[in-house]
Scaffold this motif. Structure first.
Motif, PDB file in Angstrom:
ATOM      1  N   VAL A   1     -55.580-107.180 -16.365  1.00 43.78           N
ATOM      2  CA  VAL A   1     -56.275-105.783 -15.892  1.00 43.78           C
ATOM      3  C   VAL A   1     -55.233-104.365 -15.781  1.00 43.78           C
ATOM      4  N   ALA A   2     -54.120-104.725 -15.326  1.00 48.64           N
ATOM      5  CA  ALA A   2     -53.408-103.629 -15.024  1.00 48.64           C
ATOM      6  C   ALA A   2     -52.605-103.310 -16.337  1.00 48.64           C
ATOM      7  N   ALA A   3     -52.363-104.132 -17.059  1.00 51.97           N
ATOM      8  CA  ALA A   3     -51.748-103.589 -18.536  1.00 51.97           C
ATOM      9  C   ALA A   3     -52.896-102.708 -19.318  1.00 51.97           C
ATOM     10  N   LYS A   4     -54.177-103.269 -19.108  1.00 52.51           N
ATOM     11  CA  LYS A   4     -55.265-102.468 -19.749  1.00 52.51           C
ATOM     12  C   LYS A   4     -55.433-101.115 -19.198  1.00 52.51           C
ATOM     13  N   VAL A   5     -55.507-100.906 -17.818  1.00 49.68           N
ATOM     14  CA  VAL A   5     -55.824 -99.705 -17.324  1.00 49.68           C
ATOM     15  C   VAL A   5     -54.448 -98.668 -17.388  1.00 49.68           C
ATOM     16  N   LEU A   6     -53.412 -99.420 -17.410  1.00 46.33           N
ATOM     17  CA  LEU A   6     -52.075 -98.651 -17.387  1.00 46.33           C
ATOM     18  C   LEU A   6     -51.684 -97.964 -18.786  1.00 46.33           C
ATOM     19  N   GLY A   7     -52.034 -98.845 -19.855  1.00 48.05           N
ATOM     20  CA  GLY A   7     -52.010 -98.447 -21.180  1.00 48.05           C
ATOM     21  C   GLY A   7     -50.519 -98.882 -21.784  1.00 48.05           C
ATOM     22  N   PRO A   8     -50.344 -98.831 -23.100  1.00 50.63           N
ATOM     23  CA  PRO A   8     -49.271 -99.204 -23.640  1.00 50.63           C
ATOM     24  C   PRO A   8     -47.958 -98.109 -23.396  1.00 50.63           C
ATOM     25  N   ARG A   9     -46.623 -98.642 -23.409  1.00 51.28           N
ATOM     26  CA  ARG A   9     -45.443 -97.916 -23.525  1.00 51.28           C
ATOM     27  C   ARG A   9     -45.438 -96.796 -24.705  1.00 51.28           C
ATOM     28  N   ILE A  10     -45.028 -95.778 -24.539  1.00 54.50           N
ATOM     29  CA  ILE A  10     -44.903 -94.599 -25.473  1.00 54.50           C
ATOM     30  C   ILE A  10     -44.106 -95.473 -26.823  1.00 54.50           C
ATOM     31  N   GLY A  11     -44.759 -95.320 -27.992  1.00 53.93           N
ATOM     32  CA  GLY A  11     -44.185 -95.553 -29.144  1.00 53.93           C
ATOM     33  C   GLY A  11     -44.432 -97.158 -29.301  1.00 53.93           C
ATOM     34  N   ARG A  12     -45.329 -97.706 -28.666  1.00 56.69           N
ATOM     35  CA  ARG A  12     -45.540 -99.121 -28.871  1.00 56.69           C
ATOM     36  C   ARG A  12     -46.818 -99.345 -30.024  1.00 56.69           C
ATOM     37  N   PHE A  13     -47.801 -98.550 -29.764  1.00 56.76           N
ATOM     38  CA  PHE A  13     -48.879 -98.646 -30.627  1.00 56.76           C
ATOM     39  C   PHE A  13     -49.198 -97.224 -31.096  1.00 56.76           C
ATOM     40  N   TYR A  14     -48.755 -96.315 -30.357  1.00 55.27           N
ATOM     41  CA  TYR A  14     -48.787 -94.666 -30.979  1.00 55.27           C
ATOM     42  C   TYR A  14     -47.608 -94.161 -30.683  1.00 55.27           C
ATOM     43  N   ASP A  15     -47.556 -92.879 -31.512  1.00 59.78           N
ATOM     44  CA  ASP A  15     -46.323 -91.996 -31.315  1.00 59.78           C
ATOM     45  C   ASP A  15     -46.462 -91.123 -30.282  1.00 59.78           C
ATOM     46  N   ALA A  16     -45.482 -90.323 -29.962  1.00 60.12           N
ATOM     47  CA  ALA A  16     -45.655 -89.227 -29.025  1.00 60.12           C
ATOM     48  C   ALA A  16     -46.504 -88.349 -29.038  1.00 60.12           C
ATOM     49  N   ASP A  17     -47.174 -88.302 -30.192  1.00 63.93           N
ATOM     50  CA  ASP A  17     -48.369 -87.061 -30.285  1.00 63.93           C
ATOM     51  C   ASP A  17     -49.615 -87.850 -30.311  1.00 63.93           C
ATOM     52  N   GLY A  18     -49.633 -89.284 -29.977  1.00 64.90           N
ATOM     53  CA  GLY A  18     -50.921 -90.128 -29.813  1.00 64.90           C
ATOM     54  C   GLY A  18     -51.404 -90.384 -31.402  1.00 64.90           C
ATOM     55  N   ASN A  19     -50.629 -90.442 -32.353  1.00 61.78           N
ATOM     56  CA  ASN A  19     -51.067 -91.092 -33.579  1.00 61.78           C
ATOM     57  C   ASN A  19     -50.795 -92.413 -33.599  1.00 61.78           C
TER      58      ASN A  19
ATOM     59  N   LEU B   1     -49.779 -95.647 -34.860  1.00 62.04           N
ATOM     60  CA  LEU B   1     -48.515 -96.303 -35.860  1.00 62.04           C
ATOM     61  C   LEU B   1     -49.131 -97.166 -36.967  1.00 62.04           C
ATOM     62  N   PRO B   2     -48.322 -97.411 -38.080  1.00 63.50           N
ATOM     63  CA  PRO B   2     -48.897 -98.191 -39.147  1.00 63.50           C
ATOM     64  C   PRO B   2     -48.852 -99.790 -38.620  1.00 63.50           C
ATOM     65  N   GLU B   3     -47.787-100.031 -37.879  1.00 60.85           N
ATOM     66  CA  GLU B   3     -47.510-101.285 -37.411  1.00 60.85           C
ATOM     67  C   GLU B   3     -47.277-101.278 -36.018  1.00 60.85           C
ATOM     68  N   PRO B   4     -47.517-101.843 -35.121  1.00 65.91           N
ATOM     69  CA  PRO B   4     -47.065-101.856 -33.673  1.00 65.91           C
ATOM     70  C   PRO B   4     -45.373-102.086 -33.721  1.00 65.91           C
ATOM     71  N   HIS B   5     -44.928-101.306 -32.777  1.00 65.33           N
ATOM     72  CA  HIS B   5     -43.422-101.065 -32.677  1.00 65.33           C
ATOM     73  C   HIS B   5     -42.945-102.178 -31.489  1.00 65.33           C
ATOM     74  N   THR B   6     -42.112-103.156 -32.103  1.00 66.14           N
ATOM     75  CA  THR B   6     -41.582-104.011 -30.960  1.00 66.14           C
ATOM     76  C   THR B   6     -40.100-103.553 -30.553  1.00 66.14           C
ATOM     77  N   PHE B   7     -40.309-103.160 -29.196  1.00 64.45           N
ATOM     78  CA  PHE B   7     -38.832-103.004 -28.385  1.00 64.45           C
ATOM     79  C   PHE B   7     -38.062-104.161 -28.510  1.00 64.45           C
ATOM     80  N   PRO B   8     -36.671-104.214 -28.906  1.00 62.54           N
ATOM     81  CA  PRO B   8     -35.855-105.340 -28.677  1.00 62.54           C
ATOM     82  C   PRO B   8     -35.194-105.626 -27.507  1.00 62.54           C
ATOM     83  N   PRO B   9     -35.270-106.643 -26.982  1.00 66.39           N
ATOM     84  CA  PRO B   9     -34.563-107.114 -25.583  1.00 66.39           C
ATOM     85  C   PRO B   9     -33.137-106.525 -25.832  1.00 66.39           C
TER      86      PRO B   9
END
Length: 506
Positions: A213-231, A233-241
């Motif tokens: 529930v928290a993740a859905k309401v909070l939304g994804p990190r910047i750059g995970r599914f959308y770029d900084a302008d809200g567009n 991404l062709p493929e979800p970006h994975t942030f390396p550990p």
């Protein structure tokens, strides 16, 4: 020769010798009872400490899984999980979870023993300690999911809400003797109640559903599914550990801590029956974890090979697969055989992969993949009990109520129905309470940090600097060092030069 009956002997005792013998019997019984009680308290102290040590595992796993600019933030949240869990569970949580429980009645929430006001013995105090460690675990699950973008104020609010109210209600319903779906009531639902021995549903599903529930309401990190302008991404970006080493260390610490989590849930060890149950829990826990880790890694390898033609082994799949197997076996560790634990582990690995892919498809950003591990595998763990619970093992752990897994008694759906109802209850209760709670935090602007703070990292924006000092020598310092080394002259003796002897030859 007939068996000696102590009661008959003492009732018929007429002389002083017989009376003295009977008095010695009473003294011995009291001494044995005292030792047994002390042993049970020590066992819960040891098991509870192992469960609490799992906080270290969560801290290492979460810190290693995120980017280094947010390490201090997630570590502090793990520390405060323990602190907030202790204070919240001491003041109201434990009272809501177990206060006034009576096997002869049913209720919704506890109503006594606030601030441990009714505690008076070692058993009372150690019971709180062991259950507090579980409550802190439920809160920690959420911290990893919303890492790198959640405000500190929001974290404090949901942590208190979860450990002080939401989680205790789930505990009361399933683990206390007055719960409406507990197995410990005189008149349990479906004639058997829900069997969740160590908390696949109570702990892991509750924490996992809250995280979802928290993740859905909070939304994804910047750059995970959308770029900084809200567009998009062709493929979800994975942030390396930022540290795989910390991830592996955290995984092993959690695995070790699970031997307090599952075997410790016998709540006693002094009797042969409790010892048998604890030993079985240790074996099934190990088999499920190992099987799930291997299943998840090799399944992912085969899927990758089919997609790209390359053979790659993902250590993240092995780590989270192991944790998924541990969650999957937690509900049924006391009532399934080793071969059933093996099957539960296989399906647990596949369950983790399925839920992880589903979250990406739904564009729900889980920074550490806690939702697939705890919520997805928690559901499977509860359902598995309704399939694999063996008659003799159920009788030893819960008593002989006549209802077992479908694989052992295909015509009896009672236990399976109880497990399904328990799963639906946890999802419904947590979702109904935490969804409006998180939406309120979001509406008030208390949930998510702003864009600039998120991009620079929460360590710098909220915690007085980065977790790691990565500064090195300046260019001037390096230049000075190079000049000084070039001016050094080392005198090395030649091979044909004889060293001084310090005197004439004799």
């Amino acid at each position: 020769m007939s068996e000696f009956d102590k009661g008959v002997f003492c009732e018929a005792a007429g002389d002083d010798t017989a009376v003295a013998i009977c008095a010695s019997f009473d003294y011995t019984d009291a001494a044995v009872a005292g030792v047994s009680s002390g042993l049970d308290v020590f066992y819960l102290l040891f098991a509870g400490a192992m469960v609490f040590f799992m906080q270290s595992g969560f801290a290492m796993l979460c810190a290693g899984s995120i980017r280094q600019k947010n390490v201090k933030n997630i570590m502090l949240k793990n520390i405060l999980d323990a602190c907030g869990g202790a204070l919240g569970f001491w003041s109201i949580g434990y009272a809501f979870a177990y206060g006034g429980a009576d096997s002869g009645k049913k209720g919704f929430i506890g109503s006594s023993n606030f601030f441990l006001s009714d505690a008076s013995s070692g058993g009372d105090y150690i019971g709180w300690f062991f259950q507090f460690a579980f409550a802190a675990t439920a809160a920690t699950i959420v911290a990893g999911t919303v890492a790198e973008r959640c405000k500190f104020e929001a974290y404090l609010c949901y942590s208190i809400m979860l450990t002080g109210f939401v989680y205790p209600v789930v505990v009361y319903s399933i683990w206390s003797s007055s719960g409406f779906i507990t197995a410990f009531n005189d008149d349990p639902a479906f004639g058997c109640g829900m069997h969740d021995f160590a908390g696949s549903g109570v702990v892991h599903m509750t924490g996992g559903m809250t995280a979802l529930v928290a993740a859905k309401v909070l939304g994804p990190r910047i750059g995970r599914f959308y770029d900084a302008d809200g567009n998009k991404l062709p493929e979800p970006h994975t942030f390396p550990p930022h540290s795989v080493a910390l991830q592996v260390l955290g995984t092993f610490i959690l695995w070790v801590g699970w031997y307090g989590f599952n075997p410790g849930s016998t709540l006693a060890i002094a009797s042969a029956a409790s010892g048998n149950v604890a030993a079985l829990c240790a074996v099934t826990t190990t088999i499920a974890a190992a099987t799930s880790a291997v299943t998840a890694m090799f399944t992912d390898m085969l899927m990758t090979r089919k997609k790209t033609g390359e053979t790659m082994y993902d250590i993240t799949m092995a780590m989270n697969g192991a944790l998924g197997g541990l969650v999957s076996i937690t509900a049924g560790c006391s009532v399934v055989t080793p071969w059933a634990a093996f099957i539960i582990g296989i399906i647990g690995g596949w369950t983790y992969i399925f839920w992880s892919a589903l979250l990406v498809k739904l564009e729900i950003d889980d920074a550490v993949d806690a939702i697939p591990v705890h919520f997805g595998c928690g559901i499977w763990g509860c359902i598995a009990v309704g399939l694999f619970a063996k008659e003799s093992l159920v009788s030893e752990a819960y008593g002989d109520h006549g209802h077992y897994g479908l694989f052992y008694n295909p015509g009896d759906w009672n236990l399976f129905a109880a497990q399904i109802c328990g799963v639906l209850w946890v999802i419904g209760w947590v979702g109904a309470v935490m969804t409006p709670f998180f939406m309120l935090l979001n509406t008030l602007g208390l949930f998510r940090v702003d864009t600039v703070e998120e991009e620079v990292g929460l360590d710098i924006s909220h915690h007085k600097g980065a977790a790691y000092d990565l500064s090195g020598p300046t260019e001037d310092q390096v230049e000075k060092y190079e000049i000084s080394t070039s001016q050094r002259k080392l005198v090395v003796p030649k091979d044909d030069e004889a060293p001084a002897t310090g005197g004439d030859d004799a």
